[in-house]
Design a protein around this motif. Sequence first.
Motif, mmCIF file in Angstrom:
data_model
loop_
_atom_site.group_PDB
_atom_site.id
_atom_site.type_symbol
_atom_site.label_atom_id
_atom_site.label_comp_id
_atom_site.label_asym_id
_atom_site.label_seq_id
_atom_site.Cartn_x
_atom_site.Cartn_y
_atom_site.Cartn_z
ATOM 1 N N GLU A 195 -3.701 3.337 4.711
ATOM 2 C CA GLU A 195 -3.273 2.311 3.764
ATOM 3 C C GLU A 195 -2.616 2.948 2.547
ATOM 4 O O GLU A 195 -1.588 2.475 2.061
ATOM 5 C CB GLU A 195 -4.470 1.472 3.334
ATOM 6 C CG GLU A 195 -4.098 0.273 2.457
ATOM 7 C CD GLU A 195 -5.300 -0.596 2.154
ATOM 8 O OE1 GLU A 195 -5.119 -1.643 1.510
ATOM 9 O OE2 GLU A 195 -6.426 -0.228 2.551
ATOM 10 N N PHE A 196 -3.204 4.040 2.051
ATOM 11 C CA PHE A 196 -2.653 4.698 0.872
ATOM 12 C C PHE A 196 -1.281 5.282 1.167
ATOM 13 O O PHE A 196 -0.364 5.194 0.345
ATOM 14 C CB PHE A 196 -3.596 5.810 0.397
ATOM 15 C CG PHE A 196 -3.309 6.276 -1.005
ATOM 16 C CD1 PHE A 196 -3.977 5.735 -2.091
ATOM 17 C CD2 PHE A 196 -2.360 7.261 -1.249
ATOM 18 C CE1 PHE A 196 -3.707 6.155 -3.387
ATOM 19 C CE2 PHE A 196 -2.083 7.687 -2.529
ATOM 20 C CZ PHE A 196 -2.758 7.137 -3.604
ATOM 21 N N SER A 197 -1.110 5.879 2.334
ATOM 22 C CA SER A 197 0.173 6.499 2.670
ATOM 23 C C SER A 197 1.239 5.465 3.006
ATOM 24 O O SER A 197 2.442 5.762 2.942
ATOM 25 C CB SER A 197 0.006 7.443 3.862
ATOM 26 O OG SER A 197 -0.239 6.705 5.052
ATOM 27 N N PRO A 219 17.052 5.515 6.674
ATOM 28 C CA PRO A 219 16.791 6.477 7.764
ATOM 29 C C PRO A 219 15.380 7.063 7.708
ATOM 30 O O PRO A 219 14.778 7.331 8.753
ATOM 31 C CB PRO A 219 17.861 7.557 7.547
ATOM 32 C CG PRO A 219 18.911 6.922 6.722
ATOM 33 C CD PRO A 219 18.196 5.923 5.862
ATOM 34 N N LEU A 220 14.848 7.277 6.505
ATOM 35 C CA LEU A 220 13.511 7.851 6.368
ATOM 36 C C LEU A 220 12.434 6.852 6.762
ATOM 37 O O LEU A 220 11.394 7.212 7.319
ATOM 38 C CB LEU A 220 13.280 8.331 4.932
ATOM 39 C CG LEU A 220 13.840 9.726 4.591
ATOM 40 C CD1 LEU A 220 15.373 9.676 4.534
ATOM 41 C CD2 LEU A 220 13.293 10.221 3.274
ATOM 42 N N ALA A 225 9.172 9.211 8.211
ATOM 43 C CA ALA A 225 8.919 10.267 7.222
ATOM 44 C C ALA A 225 8.421 9.693 5.900
ATOM 45 O O ALA A 225 7.633 10.341 5.194
ATOM 46 C CB ALA A 225 10.194 11.081 6.990
ATOM 47 N N TYR A 226 8.863 8.485 5.556
ATOM 48 C CA TYR A 226 8.494 7.899 4.264
ATOM 49 C C TYR A 226 7.005 7.647 4.175
ATOM 50 O O TYR A 226 6.384 7.860 3.120
ATOM 51 C CB TYR A 226 9.267 6.596 4.042
ATOM 52 C CG TYR A 226 8.975 5.928 2.729
ATOM 53 C CD1 TYR A 226 9.451 6.454 1.538
ATOM 54 C CD2 TYR A 226 8.204 4.759 2.672
ATOM 55 C CE1 TYR A 226 9.183 5.849 0.327
ATOM 56 C CE2 TYR A 226 7.924 4.150 1.457
ATOM 57 C CZ TYR A 226 8.413 4.692 0.293
ATOM 58 O OH TYR A 226 8.137 4.100 -0.910
ATOM 59 N N THR A 227 6.405 7.208 5.255
ATOM 60 C CA THR A 227 4.978 6.880 5.238
ATOM 61 C C THR A 227 4.126 7.946 5.908
ATOM 62 O O THR A 227 2.919 7.754 6.094
ATOM 63 C CB THR A 227 4.737 5.526 5.941
ATOM 64 O OG1 THR A 227 5.329 5.567 7.247
ATOM 65 C CG2 THR A 227 5.336 4.390 5.140
ATOM 66 N N GLY A 228 4.722 9.069 6.256
ATOM 67 C CA GLY A 228 3.945 10.168 6.812
ATOM 68 C C GLY A 228 3.553 9.986 8.257
ATOM 69 O O GLY A 228 2.565 10.574 8.722
ATOM 70 N N GLU A 229 4.313 9.186 9.021
ATOM 71 C CA GLU A 229 4.049 9.053 10.444
ATOM 72 C C GLU A 229 4.528 10.303 11.176
ATOM 73 O O GLU A 229 5.265 11.123 10.634
ATOM 74 C CB GLU A 229 4.788 7.835 11.000
ATOM 75 C CG GLU A 229 4.331 6.513 10.414
ATOM 76 C CD GLU A 229 5.183 5.368 10.904
ATOM 77 O OE1 GLU A 229 4.990 4.958 12.073
ATOM 78 O OE2 GLU A 229 6.056 4.917 10.145
ATOM 79 N N ASN A 230 4.113 10.428 12.423
ATOM 80 C CA ASN A 230 4.578 11.525 13.266
ATOM 81 C C ASN A 230 4.319 12.878 12.609
ATOM 82 O O ASN A 230 5.192 13.752 12.575
ATOM 83 C CB ASN A 230 6.074 11.376 13.578
ATOM 84 C CG ASN A 230 6.413 10.017 14.159
ATOM 85 O OD1 ASN A 230 5.667 9.494 14.993
ATOM 86 N ND2 ASN A 230 7.519 9.432 13.721
ATOM 87 N N ASP A 239 3.004 17.724 1.545
ATOM 88 C CA ASP A 239 3.920 17.588 0.411
ATOM 89 C C ASP A 239 3.581 18.596 -0.675
ATOM 90 O O ASP A 239 4.472 19.200 -1.286
ATOM 91 C CB ASP A 239 3.842 16.165 -0.165
ATOM 92 C CG ASP A 239 4.366 15.124 0.814
ATOM 93 O OD1 ASP A 239 5.159 15.493 1.688
ATOM 94 O OD2 ASP A 239 3.967 13.958 0.695
ATOM 95 N N LEU A 240 2.289 18.772 -0.927
ATOM 96 C CA LEU A 240 1.845 19.716 -1.958
ATOM 97 C C LEU A 240 2.290 21.136 -1.602
ATOM 98 O O LEU A 240 2.855 21.850 -2.432
ATOM 99 C CB LEU A 240 0.328 19.638 -2.095
ATOM 100 C CG LEU A 240 -0.344 20.409 -3.235
ATOM 101 C CD1 LEU A 240 -1.731 19.836 -3.479
ATOM 102 C CD2 LEU A 240 -0.463 21.898 -2.967
#
Length: 258
Positions: A195-197, A219-220, A225-230, A239-240
Amino acid sequence: MSDQDITREEAAEMLPAGAALSWGFVKSPQRGPKREMSIDLIVKKAMDIADADGIAAVSMNRVASELGFTAMSLYRYIPSKNDLLMLMQDAACDIVMPPERPPHEWREGLREYVMGTIDVFRKHPWYADIPIFGIPIAPNNLRIVDWALRPLRDMPLNDFEKMSIVLLLSGYARSCGMLQRDIDSAIQEGSSEQEFSGINYSAALRVLVQPEQFPNLHPLIMSGAYTGENEEENTVGSDLDFGLERILDGVEHYLKRA
């Protein structure tokens, strides 16, 4: 008079009361409880309250009440709430630091500094909510700065360049620390990492975010990529980690120019 002519006591008088207290320049109160009360005890109780209920819950009245004394008793030890906050901030930085690394492992040394700083924000979520009073001047805060400077000690850099690198890294650590703190808090309050991502909203975003309105973001969104899938396709780390490695790459590039 040169700086070398100033005594430690005179130096302490130049500091805010909270900073002077953190250096151990303590005058025993003339009145009030003496054996039952101490600065360390007051600061620990204030930190316990902040850990449980946030920095807004910390007041001289509440700290005194939970210790079984009056607020006036606390003021005989710590002159103001701002001084108490400064002491709490410094106490939170009393952490165990890793052993020094050889000079060629400077990247690892700086990485340990950043991750150690982030851990302070996670262990004490209120830490970032204390106003920044100025440059670090209390002993534990200065130990953190000294730690950050350690991997840079033998580099061909002047003092301004070294401090600028430390400020860059500390700013990044603060930003990441606050974000991680908020993630921890959201999860503790019942949210999920998905939910947070934003993964839970991926399907809705694919419908709502259209290329005509969001030509660069679309495209993201579609790739996940925007929500950290895959995440299994992610080859750059978190990201850090990605951001920190690019900062360290920049430092390394700068060193090659020196």
